[in-house]
Scaffold this active site. Structure first.
Site, PDB file in Angstrom:
ATOM      1  N   THR A 263     -31.228  34.244  32.649  1.00 21.25           N
ATOM      2  CA  THR A 263     -32.591  34.589  33.047  1.00 21.25           C
ATOM      3  C   THR A 263     -33.302  33.368  33.624  1.00 21.25           C
ATOM      4  OG1 THR A 263     -33.519  34.134  30.851  1.00 21.25           O
ATOM      5  CG2 THR A 263     -32.709  36.378  31.266  1.00 21.25           C
TER       6      THR A 263
ATOM      7  N   ILE B 185     -33.730  24.862  36.045  1.00 16.21           N
ATOM      8  CA  ILE B 185     -32.576  24.796  35.161  1.00 16.21           C
ATOM      9  C   ILE B 185     -31.705  26.045  35.297  1.00 16.21           C
ATOM     10  CG2 ILE B 185     -31.868  24.763  32.723  1.00 16.21           C
ATOM     11  CD1 ILE B 185     -34.288  22.948  32.182  1.00 16.21           C
ATOM     12  N   GLY B 186     -32.321  27.200  35.463  1.00 17.01           N
ATOM     13  CA  GLY B 186     -31.552  28.434  35.574  1.00 17.01           C
ATOM     14  C   GLY B 186     -30.579  28.419  36.736  1.00 17.01           C
TER      15      GLY B 186
ATOM     16  N   TYR C 137     -47.739  28.356  24.855  1.00 14.57           N
ATOM     17  CA  TYR C 137     -46.345  28.058  25.176  1.00 14.57           C
ATOM     18  C   TYR C 137     -45.613  27.495  23.964  1.00 14.57           C
ATOM     19  CZ  TYR C 137     -42.452  25.532  27.428  1.00 14.57           C
ATOM     20  OH  TYR C 137     -41.226  25.040  27.778  1.00 14.57           O
TER      21      TYR C 137
END
Length: 254
Positions: free
Chosen positions: A12, A20-21, A166
């Protein structure tokens, strides 16, 4: 690094080449895994960094070789995880690996805190990750190589008072790791969480960049592939005895 030939992964948060994905998907594909990607361009488009052309990004990843599927999916909808995992299984045939790399982040200090942002951050970062794991496990056929990787932040290492929604949602991910790993060990599915540290994915202001750099003992920010190398290893057979861990891959920084 061990081969991932014959494995199928869901990754995802793959919507930006500097993210990073994207680095994780590149690593897994390069090691032979088929990969189903999730992105949510509407969120990226609202941010200072903006959205990439996701269609061309997906085509670049397809050029590596193994099969690639892609979905635009909004995790603020509680039904999205089930639909996403079902679509990935239809496309790839079976599923072995889940990398929950997506994240929602908005700077809200205590004085600015809103119920709306708390709920959205929890829904996207925590709820969606748990429901994705539930759906992957429900469909896992018991073959060797079951892997779940979640992502936390550095809230357990140093204060982050500017991003309370967050860090609240990421703190929950941190604390879920051991319990999920214990529950899934009997199924042969490992569960680990990575804190990638300060990673240069294009979000930092010049002021923040300089502030972080001053605290980095290796004299640089983290790069997306720093996290991707570790995640790809955790997905491999070489890491089959590692589970329930929150791993700080931060280059020695906070």
């Amino acid at each position: 690094m061990g081969s991932l030939e014959g494995r199928a992964a869901v990754v995802t948060g793959v919507g930006r080449r500097v993210g990073i994905g994207y680095a994780v998907a590149t690593r897994l594909l390069s090691q032979g895994a088929a990969v189903a990607l999730q992105s949510w361009s509407a969120y990226d488009a609202e941010q200072p960094w903006g959205a990439d052309n996701v269609e061309s990004l997906v085509e670049e990843l397809r050029a590596i070789g193994p099969p690639v599927a892609h979905s635009e999916a909004d995790f603020s909808d509680p039904g999205t995880p089930e639909r996403l995992i079902a679509a990935a299984q239809r496309s790839l045939g079976h599923l072995d690996i889940l990398v929950c790399n997506h994240a929602r982040s908005k700077r809200e200090r205590l004085e600015e805190l809103s119920a709306r942002e708390l709920d959205l951050s929890y829904a996207v970062n925590t709820r969606a990750s748990l429901l994705l794991i539930k759906e992957l496990v429900r469909r896992h056929d018991g073959r060797a190589g079951g892997r779940v990787i979640m992502m936390t932040s550095g809230q357990h290492l140093s204060p982050m008072p500017q991003e309370l929604p967050y860090i609240a949602s990421k703190g929950a991910i941190h604390q879920l790791t051991a319990s999920l790993a214990a529950h899934l060990a009997v199924r042969g599915i490992t569960v680990n969480t990575v804190n990638p540290g300060a990673t240069d994915t294009g979000y930092a202001t010049p002021e923040l960049r300089a502030e972080v750099l001053a605290s980095e003992p290796q004299g640089r920010w983290g790069e997306p592939d720093d996290a991707a190398r570790l995640i790809a290893w955790l997905c491999s057979d070489e890491a089959r005895w590692v589970t329930g861990q929150v791993i700080n891959s931060t280059g020695g920084g906070p």
